[in-house]
Design a protein around this motif. Structure first.
Motif, PDB file in Angstrom:
ATOM      1  N   SER A 130       0.274   7.684  10.398  1.00 47.74           N
ATOM      2  CA  SER A 130      -0.114   7.584   8.988  1.00 47.74           C
ATOM      3  C   SER A 130       0.954   8.152   8.071  1.00 47.74           C
ATOM      4  N   LEU A 131       1.635   9.217   8.513  1.00 52.12           N
ATOM      5  CA  LEU A 131       2.702   9.810   7.711  1.00 52.12           C
ATOM      6  C   LEU A 131       3.855   8.826   7.528  1.00 52.12           C
ATOM      7  N   ARG A 132       4.217   8.129   8.591  1.00 51.33           N
ATOM      8  CA  ARG A 132       5.275   7.114   8.453  1.00 51.33           C
ATOM      9  C   ARG A 132       4.857   6.030   7.459  1.00 51.33           C
ATOM     10  N   ARG A 133       3.614   5.660   7.527  1.00 62.38           N
ATOM     11  CA  ARG A 133       3.105   4.577   6.662  1.00 62.38           C
ATOM     12  C   ARG A 133       3.099   5.003   5.195  1.00 62.38           C
ATOM     13  N   ILE A 134       2.545   6.161   4.893  1.00 58.39           N
ATOM     14  CA  ILE A 134       2.435   6.599   3.501  1.00 58.39           C
ATOM     15  C   ILE A 134       3.813   6.914   2.915  1.00 58.39           C
ATOM     16  N   ARG A 136       6.542   5.201   3.604  1.00 56.05           N
ATOM     17  CA  ARG A 136       7.055   3.894   3.187  1.00 56.05           C
ATOM     18  C   ARG A 136       6.397   3.439   1.884  1.00 56.05           C
ATOM     19  N   MET A 137       5.113   3.709   1.738  1.00 55.87           N
ATOM     20  CA  MET A 137       4.400   3.306   0.525  1.00 55.87           C
ATOM     21  C   MET A 137       4.942   4.041  -0.697  1.00 55.87           C
ATOM     22  N   ARG A 138       5.291   5.302  -0.527  1.00 59.81           N
ATOM     23  CA  ARG A 138       5.878   6.056  -1.639  1.00 59.81           C
ATOM     24  C   ARG A 138       7.236   5.477  -2.033  1.00 59.81           C
ATOM     25  N   ALA A 139       8.006   5.018  -1.060  1.00 56.37           N
ATOM     26  CA  ALA A 139       9.300   4.413  -1.373  1.00 56.37           C
ATOM     27  C   ALA A 139       9.143   3.149  -2.206  1.00 56.37           C
ATOM     28  N   PRO A 329      -5.155  -2.366   8.580  1.00 53.40           N
ATOM     29  CA  PRO A 329      -4.488  -2.973   9.728  1.00 53.40           C
ATOM     30  C   PRO A 329      -4.771  -4.447   9.953  1.00 53.40           C
ATOM     31  N   GLY A 330      -5.700  -5.029   9.189  1.00 58.47           N
ATOM     32  CA  GLY A 330      -6.073  -6.402   9.471  1.00 58.47           C
ATOM     33  C   GLY A 330      -5.936  -7.365   8.314  1.00 58.47           C
ATOM     34  N   SER A 331      -6.774  -7.212   7.296  1.00 56.27           N
ATOM     35  CA  SER A 331      -6.834  -8.208   6.227  1.00 56.27           C
ATOM     36  C   SER A 331      -5.716  -8.067   5.207  1.00 56.27           C
ATOM     37  N   CYS A 332      -4.995  -6.946   5.217  1.00 55.79           N
ATOM     38  CA  CYS A 332      -3.854  -6.791   4.306  1.00 55.79           C
ATOM     39  C   CYS A 332      -3.084  -5.527   4.678  1.00 55.79           C
ATOM     40  N   ALA A 333      -2.025  -5.676   5.443  1.00 59.80           N
ATOM     41  CA  ALA A 333      -1.204  -4.521   5.826  1.00 59.80           C
ATOM     42  C   ALA A 333      -0.073  -4.291   4.833  1.00 59.80           C
ATOM     43  N   PHE A 334      -0.182  -4.848   3.635  1.00 61.06           N
ATOM     44  CA  PHE A 334       0.840  -4.643   2.609  1.00 61.06           C
ATOM     45  C   PHE A 334       0.921  -3.170   2.229  1.00 61.06           C
ATOM     46  N   GLU A 335       2.133  -2.667   2.084  1.00 59.66           N
ATOM     47  CA  GLU A 335       2.360  -1.272   1.714  1.00 59.66           C
ATOM     48  C   GLU A 335       3.016  -1.136   0.344  1.00 59.66           C
ATOM     49  N   ASN A 336       3.375  -2.261  -0.268  1.00 59.64           N
ATOM     50  CA  ASN A 336       4.186  -2.255  -1.485  1.00 59.64           C
ATOM     51  C   ASN A 336       3.333  -2.555  -2.707  1.00 59.64           C
TER      52      ASN A 336
END
Length: 416
Positions: A130-134, A136-139, A329-336
């Protein structure tokens, strides 16, 4: 020491009161041209035309030339499921091949696949993923996040997800509001009979929610009130129990049809109703009168090939609108979220200025944070973006381009 971001081509201050904006006010950016923002410590110390900037007021101030750039509030993501384990890339290929999301879910995939993977993952590994994911979202421009549970669906696993959300706040320093979404789906073990289903809903109300509150792990509770998930009556039971425990409320509503979720959000005075792909004029009026923020998730519509929520109708009917990634993880893995901002224009028919308000101030208001983030005004947290363009509309015009040159969170340059 103070830092002055000077001579920006545009500064989107969004100056105004803390109430969520609706109607014509959703296009009000309070934009300054050739302007400067001064950051001192964690706070915004001054904002104004550069001609009025007096460096002598801030001894030792560091000056950063932002000529030809845009300064705007950092983005606020008010609907995410970013704490999960594993992946569902196989389902992506199934959907691209024509399989329907609801059919995959009914067959034991979808949310239930993520439940199995998340239950089997340790807290430390779940935190690391989760830390890696969030990060990337902050970037991508967001510094504030709502994070839901809902991939545990039992006491131990729901608490584990929410502990990870709190660790992202307390250990990693992200601004996080946590939501207990134990009522995300009926778990596999409770799908055998009506009695088993009723027992699970009772467990959510009498065991999981009280334990979450006792541990201080959530700010909100949510329920997925829609076809294939929970009925309006079941959703009301969950929201009533959560409200009685002192939690504020959010609702997954009307993603697959007119299934009562929007009505439920209005009846309970929820902070937000989210998805809203199917919404009548009467339902929009109910949300407006109840003061509910309508949170649109255009990335999910795009991924699933579903209709987009009618953002134009929501604005014209005076409902305050926010937008979010729905990162899951399924219907929208968008991070941006900056890309989702553009989708809100192309899909939901918001104007660029309205989309900016939806992804900043209104999103913050839906989380009770409008006094902290979402505007660039003196005294607020110095959460802001530096865009490598001289016009904020390029976030839409050049959607997906790497326009975010720097991200500041609480006055610290965390990206760029």
């Amino acid at each position: 020491m103070a830092v002055a971001l000077t001579k920006a081509a545009q500064v989107l201050t969004l100056a105004g009161d803390q109430a969520p904006r609706a109607g014509a006010a959703m296009a009000e950016l309070a934009m300054l041209e050739h302007a400067t923002v001064v950051v001192e410590g964690e706070r915004i110390a001054w904002v104004g035309p550069h001609a009025e900037f007096d460096a002598a007021r801030f001894p030792g101030v560091e000056t950063l030339d932002c000529a030809g750039k845009v300064l705007m509030p950092a983005l606020v993501d008010p609907h995410t499921h970013l704490v999960w384990a594993g992946h569902r890339r196989d389902e992506l290929e199934l959907r691209l091949g024509g399989a329907d999301y609801e059919a995959i879910f009914a067959a034991g995939g979808g949310i239930l696949s993520s439940v199995r993977q998340t239950r089997a993952t340790s807290e430390d590994e779940l935190y690391a993923q989760s830390l890696r994911r969030i990060t990337r979202m902050r970037a991508c421009g967001a510094t504030t996040f709502e994070i839901k549970s809902g991939y545990g669906l039992d006491l131990e696993s729901e608490l584990r997800q929410l502990r990870v959300a709190r660790r992202l706040r307390d250990e990693a320093g992200f601004r996080v509001k946590a939501t207990c979404l134990a009522a995300h789906a009926i778990p596999q073990e409770a799908r055998g009979s009506r009695a088993a289903r009723a027992k699970f809903i009772d467990e959510v109300c009498t065991v999981i929610l009280p334990a979450v509150v006792e541990a201080g792990l959530a700010d909100y509770a949510d329920v997925f009130c829609d076809r294939g998930a929970f009925t309006k009556t079941e959703g009301a039971m969950v929201l009533d129990a959560a409200h009685g425990l002192g939690l504020s409320l959010r609702v997954h509503a009307n993603e697959f049809g007119h299934t009562g979720g929007a009505e439920l959000a209005a009846e309970f005075g929820a902070a937000s109703a989210d998805h809203l792909l199917y919404l009548s004029g009467e339902e929009r009026a109910m949300l407006r009168e109840a003061g509910v923020v309508a949170t649109m998730l255009p990335g999910t519509s795009m991924v699933l090939g579903k209709p987009f929520a009618d953002g134009r109708a929501l604005v014209e009917d005076g409902v305050p609108v926010a937008i979010a990634t729905d990162c899951n993880p399924g219907s929208c893995a968008f991070e941006n979220l900056s890309m989702v901002l553009a989708l809100a224009c192309y899909g939901n028919k918001l104007a660029p200025a309205e989309a900016v308000v939806a992804a900043t101030h209104n999103a913050a208001a839906s989380l009770g944070l409008a006094g902290e983030v979402g505007r660039l005004v003196e005294g607020m947290s110095a959460d802001l973006l530096v865009l490598e363009t001289d016009d904020y509309r390029d976030l839409v015009y050049h959607a997906g381009s790497p326009l975010i040159g720097a991200v500041y969170s609480r006055g610290e340059r965390v990206v760029g």
